[in-house]
Design an enzyme around this catalytic site. Structure first.
Site, PDB file in Angstrom:
ATOM      1  N   CYS A 278       0.801  -1.237   0.000  1.00 61.16           N
ATOM      2  CA  CYS A 278       0.000   0.000   0.000  1.00 61.16           C
ATOM      3  C   CYS A 278       0.824   1.273   0.000  1.00 61.16           C
ATOM      4  CB  CYS A 278      -0.922  -0.001   1.217  1.00 61.16           C
ATOM      5  SG  CYS A 278      -2.154  -1.290   1.143  1.00 61.16           S
TER       6      CYS A 278
HETATM    7  N1  LIG Z   1      -2.730  -6.194   1.633  1.00 61.45           N
HETATM    8  C1  LIG Z   1      -3.115  -5.158   2.301  1.00 61.45           C
HETATM    9  O1  LIG Z   1      -2.710  -4.979   3.428  1.00 61.45           O
HETATM   10  C2  LIG Z   1      -4.092  -4.154   1.733  1.00 61.45           C
HETATM   11  C3  LIG Z   1      -4.654  -3.212   2.585  1.00 61.45           C
HETATM   12  C4  LIG Z   1      -5.552  -2.302   2.091  1.00 61.45           C
HETATM   13  C5  LIG Z   1      -5.859  -2.318   0.733  1.00 61.45           C
HETATM   14  N2  LIG Z   1      -5.287  -3.217  -0.106  1.00 61.45           N
HETATM   15  C6  LIG Z   1      -5.666  -3.197  -1.515  1.00 61.45           C
HETATM   16  O2  LIG Z   1      -6.560  -4.267  -1.774  1.00 61.45           O
HETATM   17  C7  LIG Z   1      -6.347  -4.774  -3.083  1.00 61.45           C
HETATM   18  C8  LIG Z   1      -6.047  -6.262  -3.021  1.00 61.45           C
HETATM   19  O3  LIG Z   1      -4.841  -6.431  -2.310  1.00 61.45           O
HETATM   20  P1  LIG Z   1      -4.381  -7.819  -1.703  1.00 61.45           P
HETATM   21  O4  LIG Z   1      -3.305  -7.496  -0.741  1.00 61.45           O
HETATM   22  O5  LIG Z   1      -5.553  -8.614  -1.220  1.00 61.45           O
HETATM   23  O6  LIG Z   1      -3.775  -8.515  -3.026  1.00 61.45           O
HETATM   24  P2  LIG Z   1      -3.365 -10.062  -3.200  1.00 61.45           P
HETATM   25  O7  LIG Z   1      -2.380 -10.083  -4.294  1.00 61.45           O
HETATM   26  O8  LIG Z   1      -3.038 -10.649  -1.878  1.00 61.45           O
HETATM   27  O9  LIG Z   1      -4.714 -10.744  -3.681  1.00 61.45           O
HETATM   28  C9  LIG Z   1      -5.358 -10.430  -4.867  1.00 61.45           C
HETATM   29  C10 LIG Z   1      -5.974 -11.703  -5.436  1.00 61.45           C
HETATM   30  O10 LIG Z   1      -6.687 -11.363  -6.608  1.00 61.45           O
HETATM   31  C11 LIG Z   1      -6.557 -12.440  -7.515  1.00 61.45           C
HETATM   32  N3  LIG Z   1      -6.895 -11.979  -8.860  1.00 61.45           N
HETATM   33  C12 LIG Z   1      -6.099 -11.458  -9.813  1.00 61.45           C
HETATM   34  N4  LIG Z   1      -6.832 -11.174 -10.904  1.00 61.45           N
HETATM   35  C13 LIG Z   1      -8.102 -11.540 -10.644  1.00 61.45           C
HETATM   36  C14 LIG Z   1      -9.318 -11.492 -11.372  1.00 61.45           C
HETATM   37  N5  LIG Z   1      -9.367 -10.993 -12.608  1.00 61.45           N
HETATM   38  N6  LIG Z   1     -10.438 -11.945 -10.785  1.00 61.45           N
HETATM   39  C15 LIG Z   1     -10.408 -12.448  -9.530  1.00 61.45           C
HETATM   40  N7  LIG Z   1      -9.296 -12.515  -8.780  1.00 61.45           N
HETATM   41  C16 LIG Z   1      -8.157 -12.055  -9.330  1.00 61.45           C
HETATM   42  C17 LIG Z   1      -5.115 -12.873  -7.342  1.00 61.45           C
HETATM   43  O11 LIG Z   1      -4.930 -14.198  -7.815  1.00 61.45           O
HETATM   44  C18 LIG Z   1      -4.960 -12.758  -5.840  1.00 61.45           C
HETATM   45  O12 LIG Z   1      -5.255 -13.972  -5.174  1.00 61.45           O
HETATM   46  C19 LIG Z   1      -5.223  -3.956  -3.686  1.00 61.45           C
HETATM   47  O13 LIG Z   1      -5.792  -2.894  -4.414  1.00 61.45           O
HETATM   48  C20 LIG Z   1      -4.528  -3.404  -2.485  1.00 61.45           C
HETATM   49  O14 LIG Z   1      -3.877  -2.172  -2.746  1.00 61.45           O
HETATM   50  C21 LIG Z   1      -4.414  -4.164   0.374  1.00 61.45           C
END
Ligand SMILES: NC(=O)c1ccc[n+]([C@@H]2O[C@H](COP(=O)([O-])OP(=O)(O)OC[C@H]3O[C@@H](n4cnc5c(N)ncnc54)[C@H](O)[C@@H]3O)[C@@H](O)[C@H]2O)c1
Length: 441
Positions: A278
């Site tokens: 992030c």
């Molecule tokens: N990790 C954190 O701490 C956090 C905190 C706040 C916000 N975010 C935001 O949340 C969002 C997700 O982050 P995350 O950490 O969960 O990412 P991540 O990489 O852990 O998980 C994302 C998942 O989405 C899947 N994916 C990819 N393309 C896809 C599609 N077309 N359809 C369905 N699934 C698909 C991937 O295989 C993966 O499992 C990002 O925008 C991130 O900036 C993350």
């Protein structure tokens, strides 16, 4: 069916839990959210193209540290949580949350490919009486400019009347136990007031506090304000560390002294650089958007520059510290402690440890690392395994560099056994101060 009745019927289904929930993307954000909705009594299906994640959930196991395997096992056994790679299940979904990655391209520009592909899959199955919430962090305007045209272009769909679209930023802080997906207040802004209302009704069923705002743009921008605030303050305190170093003043003591002010000050600590999915990335989504509007987000660019230089600054400290012992960095055995981007988690994304190790290797150091949560590193042309015998490696090293201050480490033992320690996190605290063999940031 009139628009009001569609809205009321969907709200009713959300309240009585007959609405079927789908989560697109089962990562750090999506899996905890899926579990929270399943615990609230919804039937939840998670959709992810990653077959390994889907198989793991189907076996009743977890791959996210904050989600206990036992909880996944129970929810799967009770039939409340399912996982699939098949997007066609969306035809039966009433409430869909999109939690896909939003990384940067190599050029530093936003990479919306996952949002676009998830939305295009969803667009095949979107139907009247559906609510869709985007959770992925992104620049203001994404929900209205990218999702709405793709989802709302079917003739029978009218946003705010029979189909509802909103943005709700995820705030999860991996590894944190006091504030979780369940109890961290959740901001929600819809394309129309009706969208905000339906999405709020949905999230209220499972989350303790929901904060409605008037538009998707406000919700998108709120997330960017939060993370930009952190990024700039970390940049400021990192520069404080550099300035204190020049002045010969102990930055850690300065920070603790300033933090005694009961109002108007918030404590941030310096470190080897920004990490995680992030803070290093999200503000660049904002500055990119502003560049398109002929505006330079100066605070973001400056803080980004300082934070990006921190791994190099740390390597400079290592070089100077070795120099004091008449050793060149080339050929010296350097042990990096901690590879995760923050303590007590196994998340390596954007970790400054990778940059520190890469720079040390470039200078010819003989680098090893240890991390209790990350057994192997594989990064841009190099790979290594965490050393098997931590204390032996500490004893053998010409210099130990504490990059991540994991709680499980025995810092007293490091102090006793290491020849030289560069402590980038003040992990040694008072014991490291005025100690001949410790160099602090
Ligand atoms: N990790 C954190 O701490 C956090 C905190 C706040 C916000 N975010 C935001 O949340 C969002 C997700 O982050 P995350 O950490 O969960 O990412 P991540 O990489 O852990 O998980 C994302 C998942 O989405 C899947 N994916 C990819 N393309 C896809 C599609 N077309 N359809 C369905 N699934 C698909 C991937 O295989 C993966 O499992 C990002 O925008 C991130 O900036 C993350």
């Amino acid at each position: 069916m009139s628009e009001t009745s569609v809205q009321l019927e969907l709200i009713d289904q959300l309240r009585n839990r007959s609405a079927r929930v789908a989560i697109l993307g089962l990562g750090y954000v999506g899996l905890p959210l899926a579990v929270v909705f399943a615990e609230a009594g919804f039937h939840v299906v998670g959709i992810d193209p990653d077959q390994r994640k889907v198989d793991t959930i189907r076996r009743g196991e977890s791959y996210i540290q904050d989600v206990p395997g036992e909880q996944v096992r129970r929810l799967v056994a009770e039939g409340r949580l399912e996982a699939t790679t098949d997007f066609a299940v969306l035809q039966h979904a009433d409430a869909v949350s999109i939690c896909v990655p939003t990384p940067l391209r190599k050029t530093g520009d936003p990479d919306l490919q996952y949002i676009v592909s998830a939305t295009e899959e969803l667009a095949k199955y979107v139907h009247p009486k559906m609510v869709v919430v985007l959770e992925s962090t992104t620049y203001p305007g994404t929900t209205r400019e990218i999702l709405l045209p793709k989802l709302g272009d079917k003739k029978e769909l009218v946003v705010g009347e029979n189909f509802f679209l909103a943005f709700s930023p995820e705030r999860v802080d991996p590894g944190r136990e006091d504030w979780t997906t369940l109890n961290t207040p959740k901001v929600i802004g819809g394309i129309t007031p009706a969208c905000t209302k339906v999405a709020t009704e949905w999230y209220c069923q499972a989350l303790q506090t929901v904060v409605p705002v008037t538009s998707t743009e406000v919700a998108e921008m709120a997330k960017l304000l939060e993370n930009t605030f952190r990024m700039i303050n970390i940049g400021l305190v990192n520069e404080m560390a550099i300035m204190c170093n020049r002045l010969g003043v102990d930055v850690w003591e300065v920070i603790d002294a300033a933090a005694t002010k009961p109002f108007g000050y918030m404590k941030f600590t310096p470190g080897p650089g920004l990490g995680g999915h992030c803070i290093p990335i999200d503000p660049l989504y904002l500055s990119w958007k502003l560049r398109a509007l002929n505006y330079t987000a100066r605070f973001i660019e400056l803080a980004s520059e300082i934070n990006t230089e921190m791994p190099r600054y740390v390597v400079g400290k290592v070089q100077d510290a070795l120099n004091e012992s008449c050793k060149p960095i080339k050929g010296s055995r350097i042990l990096v402690l901690g590879a995760a981007y923050k303590p007590d988690i196994d998340d390596l994304r954007e970790s400054p440890a990778l940059d520190v190790i890469g720079l040390l290797k470039q200078k010819g150091a003989d680098v090893a690392y240890h991390d209790p949560y990350i057994p192997r590193l594989d990064h841009e042309g190099w790979a290594m395994e965490s050393v098997p015998d931590l204390m032996e490696a500490v004893k053998q090293a010409d210099c130990v560099v504490i990059v991540t201050n994991h709680k499980v480490y025995d810092y007293d033992a490091f102090l006793q056994s290491a020849a030289l320690i560069v402590d980038t996190r003040n992990a040694l605290g008072q014991a490291g101060k005025n100690n001949q063999k410790v160099v602090r940031l």
